[in-house]
Design an enzyme around this catalytic site. Structure first.
Site, PDB file in Angstrom:
ATOM      1  N   TYR A  66       0.826  -1.217   0.000  1.00  0.00           N
ATOM      2  CA  TYR A  66       0.000   0.000   0.000  1.00  0.00           C
ATOM      3  C   TYR A  66       0.851   1.254   0.000  1.00  0.00           C
ATOM      4  O   TYR A  66       0.502   2.242  -0.659  1.00  0.00           O
ATOM      5  CB  TYR A  66      -1.024  -0.004   1.157  1.00  0.00           C
ATOM      6  CG  TYR A  66      -2.274  -0.728   0.726  1.00  0.00           C
ATOM      7  CD1 TYR A  66      -3.225  -0.086  -0.058  1.00  0.00           C
ATOM      8  CD2 TYR A  66      -2.452  -2.076   1.022  1.00  0.00           C
ATOM      9  CE1 TYR A  66      -4.337  -0.760  -0.528  1.00  0.00           C
ATOM     10  CE2 TYR A  66      -3.562  -2.751   0.567  1.00  0.00           C
ATOM     11  CZ  TYR A  66      -4.504  -2.095  -0.207  1.00  0.00           C
ATOM     12  OH  TYR A  66      -5.594  -2.768  -0.694  1.00  0.00           O
ATOM     13  N   ASP A 104      -8.500   5.639  -5.660  1.00  0.00           N
ATOM     14  CA  ASP A 104      -7.404   6.609  -5.781  1.00  0.00           C
ATOM     15  C   ASP A 104      -7.777   8.043  -5.418  1.00  0.00           C
ATOM     16  O   ASP A 104      -6.888   8.889  -5.300  1.00  0.00           O
ATOM     17  CB  ASP A 104      -6.798   6.550  -7.195  1.00  0.00           C
ATOM     18  CG  ASP A 104      -7.827   6.769  -8.301  1.00  0.00           C
ATOM     19  OD1 ASP A 104      -8.773   7.559  -8.112  1.00  0.00           O
ATOM     20  OD2 ASP A 104      -7.679   6.142  -9.372  1.00  0.00           O
ATOM     21  N   HIS A 119     -15.434   0.775  -3.253  1.00  0.00           N
ATOM     22  CA  HIS A 119     -14.316  -0.001  -2.693  1.00  0.00           C
ATOM     23  C   HIS A 119     -13.456   0.797  -1.718  1.00  0.00           C
ATOM     24  O   HIS A 119     -12.339   0.398  -1.418  1.00  0.00           O
ATOM     25  CB  HIS A 119     -13.466  -0.577  -3.832  1.00  0.00           C
ATOM     26  CG  HIS A 119     -14.214  -1.583  -4.662  1.00  0.00           C
ATOM     27  ND1 HIS A 119     -13.820  -1.967  -5.925  1.00  0.00           N
ATOM     28  CD2 HIS A 119     -15.338  -2.286  -4.404  1.00  0.00           C
ATOM     29  CE1 HIS A 119     -14.680  -2.861  -6.399  1.00  0.00           C
ATOM     30  NE2 HIS A 119     -15.616  -3.064  -5.502  1.00  0.00           N
ATOM     31  N   CYS A 150      -5.778   4.993  19.495  1.00  0.00           N
ATOM     32  CA  CYS A 150      -5.614   3.941  20.510  1.00  0.00           C
ATOM     33  C   CYS A 150      -4.302   3.161  20.354  1.00  0.00           C
ATOM     34  O   CYS A 150      -4.013   2.282  21.167  1.00  0.00           O
ATOM     35  CB  CYS A 150      -6.811   2.973  20.470  1.00  0.00           C
ATOM     36  SG  CYS A 150      -6.739   1.792  19.109  1.00  0.00           S
ATOM     37  N   GLY A 187     -14.079   2.136 -18.356  1.00  0.00           N
ATOM     38  CA  GLY A 187     -12.805   1.591 -17.901  1.00  0.00           C
ATOM     39  C   GLY A 187     -12.915   0.555 -16.804  1.00  0.00           C
ATOM     40  O   GLY A 187     -12.112   0.541 -15.878  1.00  0.00           O
TER      41      GLY A 187
HETATM   42  P1  NAD Z   1      -9.484  -3.690 -14.121  1.00  0.00           P
HETATM   43  O1  NAD Z   1      -8.034  -3.446 -13.905  1.00  0.00           O
HETATM   44  O2  NAD Z   1     -10.036  -5.043 -13.948  1.00  0.00           O
HETATM   45  O3  NAD Z   1      -9.886  -3.254 -15.603  1.00  0.00           O
HETATM   46  C1  NAD Z   1      -9.519  -2.023 -16.159  1.00  0.00           C
HETATM   47  C2  NAD Z   1     -10.305  -1.853 -17.459  1.00  0.00           C
HETATM   48  O4  NAD Z   1     -10.014  -0.570 -17.985  1.00  0.00           O
HETATM   49  C3  NAD Z   1      -9.958  -2.869 -18.545  1.00  0.00           C
HETATM   50  O5  NAD Z   1     -11.162  -3.386 -19.061  1.00  0.00           O
HETATM   51  C4  NAD Z   1      -9.204  -2.038 -19.605  1.00  0.00           C
HETATM   52  O6  NAD Z   1      -9.488  -2.485 -20.911  1.00  0.00           O
HETATM   53  C5  NAD Z   1      -9.797  -0.661 -19.382  1.00  0.00           C
HETATM   54  N1  NAD Z   1      -8.919   0.460 -19.724  1.00  0.00           N
HETATM   55  C6  NAD Z   1      -7.576   0.565 -19.497  1.00  0.00           C
HETATM   56  N2  NAD Z   1      -7.142   1.783 -19.902  1.00  0.00           N
HETATM   57  C7  NAD Z   1      -8.231   2.461 -20.370  1.00  0.00           C
HETATM   58  C8  NAD Z   1      -8.432   3.774 -20.914  1.00  0.00           C
HETATM   59  N3  NAD Z   1      -7.423   4.649 -21.067  1.00  0.00           N
HETATM   60  N4  NAD Z   1      -9.700   4.141 -21.278  1.00  0.00           N
HETATM   61  C9  NAD Z   1     -10.734   3.265 -21.145  1.00  0.00           C
HETATM   62  N5  NAD Z   1     -10.590   2.018 -20.649  1.00  0.00           N
HETATM   63  C10 NAD Z   1      -9.366   1.615 -20.255  1.00  0.00           C
HETATM   64  O7  NAD Z   1     -10.228  -2.611 -13.235  1.00  0.00           O
HETATM   65  P2  NAD Z   1     -11.618  -2.649 -12.458  1.00  0.00           P
HETATM   66  O8  NAD Z   1     -12.684  -3.185 -13.351  1.00  0.00           O
HETATM   67  O9  NAD Z   1     -11.755  -1.311 -11.861  1.00  0.00           O
HETATM   68  O10 NAD Z   1     -11.382  -3.737 -11.289  1.00  0.00           O
HETATM   69  C11 NAD Z   1     -10.195  -3.751 -10.509  1.00  0.00           C
HETATM   70  C12 NAD Z   1     -10.394  -3.562  -9.004  1.00  0.00           C
HETATM   71  O11 NAD Z   1      -9.159  -3.113  -8.485  1.00  0.00           O
HETATM   72  C13 NAD Z   1     -11.371  -2.501  -8.650  1.00  0.00           C
HETATM   73  O12 NAD Z   1     -12.299  -3.077  -7.834  1.00  0.00           O
HETATM   74  C14 NAD Z   1     -10.599  -1.404  -7.902  1.00  0.00           C
HETATM   75  O13 NAD Z   1     -11.083  -1.237  -6.593  1.00  0.00           O
HETATM   76  C15 NAD Z   1      -9.203  -1.869  -7.815  1.00  0.00           C
HETATM   77  N6  NAD Z   1      -8.207  -0.946  -8.431  1.00  0.00           N
HETATM   78  C16 NAD Z   1      -8.341   0.405  -8.303  1.00  0.00           C
HETATM   79  C17 NAD Z   1      -7.426   1.269  -8.905  1.00  0.00           C
HETATM   80  C18 NAD Z   1      -7.613   2.767  -8.762  1.00  0.00           C
HETATM   81  O14 NAD Z   1      -8.145   3.222  -7.760  1.00  0.00           O
HETATM   82  N7  NAD Z   1      -7.210   3.555  -9.761  1.00  0.00           N
HETATM   83  C19 NAD Z   1      -6.361   0.744  -9.637  1.00  0.00           C
HETATM   84  C20 NAD Z   1      -6.234  -0.648  -9.743  1.00  0.00           C
HETATM   85  C21 NAD Z   1      -7.183  -1.475  -9.139  1.00  0.00           C
HETATM   86 ZN    ZN Z   2      -7.751   2.711  17.243  1.00  0.00          ZN
END
Ligand code: NAD
Ligand code: ZN
Length: 242
Positions: A66, A104, A119, A150, A187
């Site tokens: 993280y 993010d 999430h 705490c 996305g």
């Molecule tokens: P994923 O990684 O499974 O899928 C990402 C999707 O975005 C893919 O289908 C890809 O084709 C598409 N993509 C990539 N670049 C793109 C662009 N420029 N324009 C349009 N589409 C694009 O992501 P998800 O479905 O969000 O699932 C992953 C899990 O992981 C989520 O639940 C999330 O909580 C977490 N996560 C979050 C972040 C973040 O906060 N940015 C990053 C990574 C993972």
């Molecule tokens: Zn605490």
């Protein structure tokens, strides 16, 4: 492209618009997706680290991951796709809901306000002992950090694989999906549930569904318009078209 014009027209005429975003909308800001390039850390897959079992076994390891992710995200800024959703919110007012799977914080940084973070948020922590939640933006956290109230062990305030979503946030997201005249899905790979189920739910309740993704997804067959391309390049034009 005909589908772009059609998407713009449908969106312009809708009163109630719900948007579901995934990691893809932040990819052009430089945040790696889990399933794309750059998502790996020290040869661990996210599914091996983002779990309650991994945290119970080795909280220091999970916190080192993280801290790496927080450091990456801290350098990222909202991109034109995030900004386009701020404009869309201004246009639709209370008819607008932004449901995000991202942790993010970039939607908020862009200026979006009507956000449901399914999430959680990587900038918040939660104490495993006393339950307090607070925002912690320091990039110098020990691995693992302790609670400022705490002294207990804190964890990132995000939803891990195998954990339940906050029921209140999820209920609001279902409502927004089922009330929407138009749902815009940007996305997301459509494999993480229950977030992915919001799309067929919106469709079944009568919404016109528009998908914007680099690649075909499990939703592509079900949606009304599927647009292939980069969110940051295409969304501003779709939202601004008169
Ligand atoms: P994923 O990684 O499974 O899928 C990402 C999707 O975005 C893919 O289908 C890809 O084709 C598409 N993509 C990539 N670049 C793109 C662009 N420029 N324009 C349009 N589409 C694009 O992501 P998800 O479905 O969000 O699932 C992953 C899990 O992981 C989520 O639940 C999330 O909580 C977490 N996560 C979050 C972040 C973040 O906060 N940015 C990053 C990574 C993972
Ligand atoms: Zn605490």
């Amino acid at each position: 492209m005909e589908s772009l014009r059609e998407a713009a027209r449908v969106l312009r005429n809708a009163g109630r618009v719900s948007v579901l975003t995934g990691a893809g909308i932040s990819a052009e800001s430089g945040v790696p997706t889990f399933r794309g390039p750059g998502g790996l850390w020290e040869n661990y897959r996210p599914e091996e680290l983002a779990t309650p079992e991994a945290f119970a076994r080795d909280p220091a390891l999970v916190w080192r991951w993280y801290n790496w992710r927080r450091g990456l995200i801290a350098r990222c800024r909202p991109n034109p796709a995030h900004m386009a959703l701020v404009e869309l919110e201004k246009a639709k007012g209370e008819g607008f809901t932004l449901i995000t799977q991202n942790v993010d914080g970039l939607h908020e940084a862009a200026g979006s306000r009507r956000i449901l973070e399914l999430h959680g948020n990587i900038w918040r922590v939660r104490c495993t002992a006393c339950g307090v939640r607070y925002t912690e933006r320091s990039l110098e956290l020990p691995a693992p950090p302790s609670c400022r109230e705490c002294g207990g062990l804190v964890r990132p305030d995000v939803v891990w694989f195998g954990e339940a979503l906050d029921p209140q946030v999820l209920a609001k997201a279902w409502e927004a999906a089922q009330d929407a005249e138009v749902m815009l899905v940007i996305g997301t790979s459509a494999v993480v549930h229950p977030a992915a189920s919001l799309v067929p739910a919106a469709k079944a309740a009568g919404a016109f569904v528009i998908e914007l993704n680099l690649e075909p997804t499990a939703h592509s067959e079900l949606v009304d318009i599927s647009i292939r391309g980069k969110a940051g390049e295409l969304l501003p034009g779709i939202v601004a078209a008169k």
